[in-house]
Motif scaffolding. Structure first.
Motif, PDB file in Angstrom:
ATOM      1  N   LEU A  96       0.824  -1.216   0.000  1.00 25.59           N
ATOM      2  CA  LEU A  96       0.000   0.000   0.000  1.00 25.59           C
ATOM      3  C   LEU A  96       0.858   1.266   0.000  1.00 25.59           C
ATOM      4  N   ASP A 126       0.997   5.649  15.736  1.00 24.11           N
ATOM      5  CA  ASP A 126      -0.342   5.098  15.479  1.00 24.11           C
ATOM      6  C   ASP A 126      -1.282   6.260  15.180  1.00 24.11           C
ATOM      7  N   ILE A 127      -2.006   6.148  14.060  1.00 27.06           N
ATOM      8  CA  ILE A 127      -2.924   7.233  13.690  1.00 27.06           C
ATOM      9  C   ILE A 127      -4.097   7.265  14.678  1.00 27.06           C
ATOM     10  N   ASP A 128      -4.448   8.463  15.108  1.00 25.43           N
ATOM     11  CA  ASP A 128      -5.510   8.618  16.106  1.00 25.43           C
ATOM     12  C   ASP A 128      -6.885   8.475  15.465  1.00 25.43           C
ATOM     13  N   HIS A 129      -7.725   7.751  16.156  1.00 24.83           N
ATOM     14  CA  HIS A 129      -9.130   7.577  15.740  1.00 24.83           C
ATOM     15  C   HIS A 129      -9.264   7.224  14.263  1.00 24.83           C
ATOM     16  N   PHE A 130      -8.484   6.282  13.866  1.00 22.86           N
ATOM     17  CA  PHE A 130      -8.505   5.950  12.444  1.00 22.86           C
ATOM     18  C   PHE A 130      -9.730   5.131  12.064  1.00 22.86           C
ATOM     19  N   LYS A 131     -10.253   4.404  13.029  1.00 23.62           N
ATOM     20  CA  LYS A 131     -11.482   3.644  12.758  1.00 23.62           C
ATOM     21  C   LYS A 131     -12.607   4.619  12.396  1.00 23.62           C
ATOM     22  N   ALA A 132     -12.665   5.702  13.164  1.00 21.43           N
ATOM     23  CA  ALA A 132     -13.674   6.723  12.900  1.00 21.43           C
ATOM     24  C   ALA A 132     -13.448   7.380  11.530  1.00 21.43           C
ATOM     25  N   ASN A 147     -12.164   5.941   8.873  1.00 18.83           N
ATOM     26  CA  ASN A 147     -12.695   5.001   7.878  1.00 18.83           C
ATOM     27  C   ASN A 147     -14.220   5.054   7.836  1.00 18.83           C
ATOM     28  N   HIS A 187     -13.273   3.316   3.374  1.00 12.58           N
ATOM     29  CA  HIS A 187     -12.008   2.587   3.443  1.00 12.58           C
ATOM     30  C   HIS A 187     -11.002   3.078   2.403  1.00 12.58           C
ATOM     31  N   LEU A 245      -3.489   6.717   4.591  1.00 12.81           N
ATOM     32  CA  LEU A 245      -2.320   5.944   5.018  1.00 12.81           C
ATOM     33  C   LEU A 245      -1.130   6.238   4.105  1.00 12.81           C
ATOM     34  N   ARG A 279       5.898   0.129   7.774  1.00 10.27           N
ATOM     35  CA  ARG A 279       4.486   0.070   8.178  1.00 10.27           C
ATOM     36  C   ARG A 279       4.335  -1.281   8.864  1.00 10.27           C
ATOM     37  N   GLY A 319      -1.879  -2.041  10.552  1.00  9.49           N
ATOM     38  CA  GLY A 319      -2.869  -1.325   9.737  1.00  9.49           C
ATOM     39  C   GLY A 319      -2.584   0.154   9.652  1.00  9.49           C
ATOM     40  N   GLU A 320      -2.637   0.852  10.790  1.00  4.25           N
ATOM     41  CA  GLU A 320      -2.366   2.299  10.793  1.00  4.25           C
ATOM     42  C   GLU A 320      -1.231   2.589  11.769  1.00  4.25           C
ATOM     43  N   LYS A 343      -1.701   7.943  24.087  1.00  2.00           N
ATOM     44  CA  LYS A 343      -3.138   7.858  23.792  1.00  2.00           C
ATOM     45  C   LYS A 343      -3.941   8.305  25.021  1.00  2.00           C
TER      46      LYS A 343
HETATM   47  P1  GH3 Z   1      -6.749   5.012  18.386  1.00  2.00           P
HETATM   48  O1  GH3 Z   1      -6.697   6.479  18.331  1.00  2.00           O
HETATM   49  O2  GH3 Z   1      -6.930   4.509  19.771  1.00  2.00           O
HETATM   50  O3  GH3 Z   1      -5.574   4.404  17.725  1.00  2.00           O
HETATM   51  O4  GH3 Z   1      -8.058   4.605  17.576  1.00  2.00           O
HETATM   52  P2  GH3 Z   1      -8.125   3.844  16.219  1.00  2.00           P
HETATM   53  O5  GH3 Z   1      -9.524   3.926  15.731  1.00  2.00           O
HETATM   54  O6  GH3 Z   1      -7.102   4.388  15.301  1.00  2.00           O
HETATM   55  O7  GH3 Z   1      -7.671   2.408  16.601  1.00  2.00           O
HETATM   56  P3  GH3 Z   1      -8.245   1.005  16.251  1.00  2.00           P
HETATM   57  O8  GH3 Z   1      -7.151   0.048  16.495  1.00  2.00           O
HETATM   58  O9  GH3 Z   1      -9.533   0.799  16.993  1.00  2.00           O
HETATM   59  O10 GH3 Z   1      -8.590   1.059  14.738  1.00  2.00           O
HETATM   60  C1  GH3 Z   1      -7.645   1.022  13.734  1.00  2.00           C
HETATM   61  C2  GH3 Z   1      -8.371   1.119  12.410  1.00  2.00           C
HETATM   62  O11 GH3 Z   1      -7.481   1.146  11.313  1.00  2.00           O
HETATM   63  C3  GH3 Z   1      -9.310  -0.031  12.197  1.00  2.00           C
HETATM   64  C4  GH3 Z   1      -9.125  -0.392  10.760  1.00  2.00           C
HETATM   65  O12 GH3 Z   1     -10.325  -0.330  10.049  1.00  2.00           O
HETATM   66  C5  GH3 Z   1      -8.182   0.631  10.204  1.00  2.00           C
HETATM   67  N1  GH3 Z   1      -7.241   0.028   9.264  1.00  2.00           N
HETATM   68  C6  GH3 Z   1      -6.296  -0.895   9.504  1.00  2.00           C
HETATM   69  N2  GH3 Z   1      -5.635  -1.203   8.356  1.00  2.00           N
HETATM   70  C7  GH3 Z   1      -6.180  -0.450   7.377  1.00  2.00           C
HETATM   71  C8  GH3 Z   1      -5.944  -0.316   5.976  1.00  2.00           C
HETATM   72  O13 GH3 Z   1      -5.064  -0.958   5.391  1.00  2.00           O
HETATM   73  N3  GH3 Z   1      -6.697   0.557   5.278  1.00  2.00           N
HETATM   74  C9  GH3 Z   1      -7.670   1.302   5.902  1.00  2.00           C
HETATM   75  N4  GH3 Z   1      -8.371   2.158   5.166  1.00  2.00           N
HETATM   76  N5  GH3 Z   1      -7.928   1.185   7.205  1.00  2.00           N
HETATM   77  C10 GH3 Z   1      -7.193   0.340   7.939  1.00  2.00           C
END
Ligand code: GH3
Ligand code: MG
Ligand code: MG
Ligand code: MG
Length: 327
Positions: free
Chosen positions: A168, A201-207, A209, A214, A221, A241, A244-245, A318
């Motif tokens: 990626l 680590d990216i903050d609140h990356f789930k949010a 997405n 995605h 990323l 890397r 994930g993030e 965090k």
């Molecule tokens: P925090 O600030 O505590 O790190 O919150 P967070 O949401 O970043 O942490 P969490 O571990 O809950 O979520 C990580 C997210 O990263 C979940 C997943 O969907 C997203 N992710 C992981 N790998 C990839 C990827 O390759 N591509 C994309 N778009 N998202 C990814």
């Protein structure tokens, strides 16, 4: 491969006819010469399987022809059989062999013996020609083989690249990071110098997405990865890397202060991107939290100790509100 050629040389045309008769049935091209000079001229134009050479001729005699042919790189390999009715003394026969002939036959010729001798030289010539073809084929194959080897090396290089690169972002992948961490841990334990790790680590990356999708998450990323790549580091500092993030920079021969400086620079660069993240509770932008660890490696400890220590720093960053560097 071509039909073998035989040169028949005699000053008397009737003798040439006799030889032709004896050679009937062989699949060969006959070339005729009625003097030594003419015979020599033919040897420069054709490659012969055999020369049947009269001894006594006006002008250049058979011995002279043979001597001259033997002295020429182009003709010295051609087998010569002397055929004579008049020079039968052993001194002549020896002279014939000395001049390089393979045989010395006296007339009248025994047809069966003569034909079987000629047959041997035709066979020899054909084998030699076949060998020549094989050599050419062999050289061609060798070139092909060298080209294949070149391709293989290039493919191997590409494969090695692929196996150590994250698809990626183009950064090093987790596999390579683990290898490097172990290598540097061992090296550090020998040199006694600190090894540091900056874990991001990216903050609140789930949010992120969830808000943007995605695909846009992937773009983000890549953008964060480019930012990391633009930060000037030493050649030995490796950026990967590792999840994930999650990203990591391994800093050999670097203490905690140096690592903290790198971490702050990285965090500021990402912050300065001002990349919108509307659902982030931290800020309206994409931010990262960073854990920093620094240890003098000891062979008794596993390399993952450094990673665990950086994880503790990251957790702290965090908990304290994100978008910061902690150890
Ligand atoms: P925090 O600030 O505590 O790190 O919150 P967070 O949401 O970043 O942490 P969490 O571990 O809950 O979520 C990580 C997210 O990263 C979940 C997943 O969907 C997203 N992710 C992981 N790998 C990839 C990827 O390759 N591509 C994309 N778009 N998202 C990814
Ligand atoms: Mg003669
Ligand atoms: Mg994470
Ligand atoms: Mg995260």
């Amino acid at each position: 491969m071509g039909i073998p050629k035989i040169l028949i040389v005699d000053d008397r045309p009737e003798n040439l006819l006799t030889l032709e008769g004896l050679l009937e049935g062989f699949v060969v091209d006959l070339v005729r010469a009625t003097s030594g000079e003419e015979a020599l001229a033919h040897t420069l134009d054709h490659d012969f399987a055999l020369i049947l050479l009269d001894v006594q001729m006006p002008g250049m005699d058979g011995f002279e022809v043979a001597e001259l042919m033997r002295g020429n790189r182009k003709t010295k390999h051609i087998p010569i059989i002397f055929v004579t009715a008049s020079y039968k003394a052993s001194e002549h026969i020896f002279k014939g062999y000395d001049s390089g002939a393979v045989d010395y036959l006296l007339k009248p010729l025994n047809s069966k013996v003569f034909r079987s001798k000629v047959g041997v030289f035709i066979e020899l010539y054909q084998q030699k020609e076949a060998l020549k073809d094989k050599t050419v084929e062999f050289d061609r194959k060798l070139v092909e083989l060298e080209e294949l080897q070149q391709q293989l090396e290039e493919t191997n290089e590409q494969l090695l690249m692929l196996s150590t690169t994250d698809g990626l972002t183009g950064l090093l992948n987790r596999r390579r990071f683990d290898e490097l961490l172990n290598e540097e841990w061992k090296r550090g334990s020998r040199t006694g110098r600190s090894l540091s790790l900056v874990l991001m680590d990216i903050d609140h990356f789930k949010a992120y997405n969830d808000t943007y999708g995605h695909q846009v998450g992937d773009d983000c990323l890549r953008e964060v990865a480019s930012t990391l790549m633009e930060i000037p580091l030493r050649v030995m500092d490796k950026t990967s890397r590792i999840g994930g993030e999650e990203f990591a920079v391994l800093l050999p021969e670097t203490g905690r202060q140096g690592a903290m400086e790198v971490a702050n620079r990285v965090r500021e660069c990402v912050d300065r991107l001002q990349k919108p993240h509307h659902s982030s509770p931290t800020a309206g932008n994409v931010t990262i939290s960073i854990g920093v660890a620094s240890l003098v490696p000891a062979l008794d400890d596993p390399a993952r100790k450094l990673l665990e220590l950086a994880d503790i720093g990251l957790y702290r960053a965090k908990s304290l509100g994100r978008n910061r560097c902690c150890y």
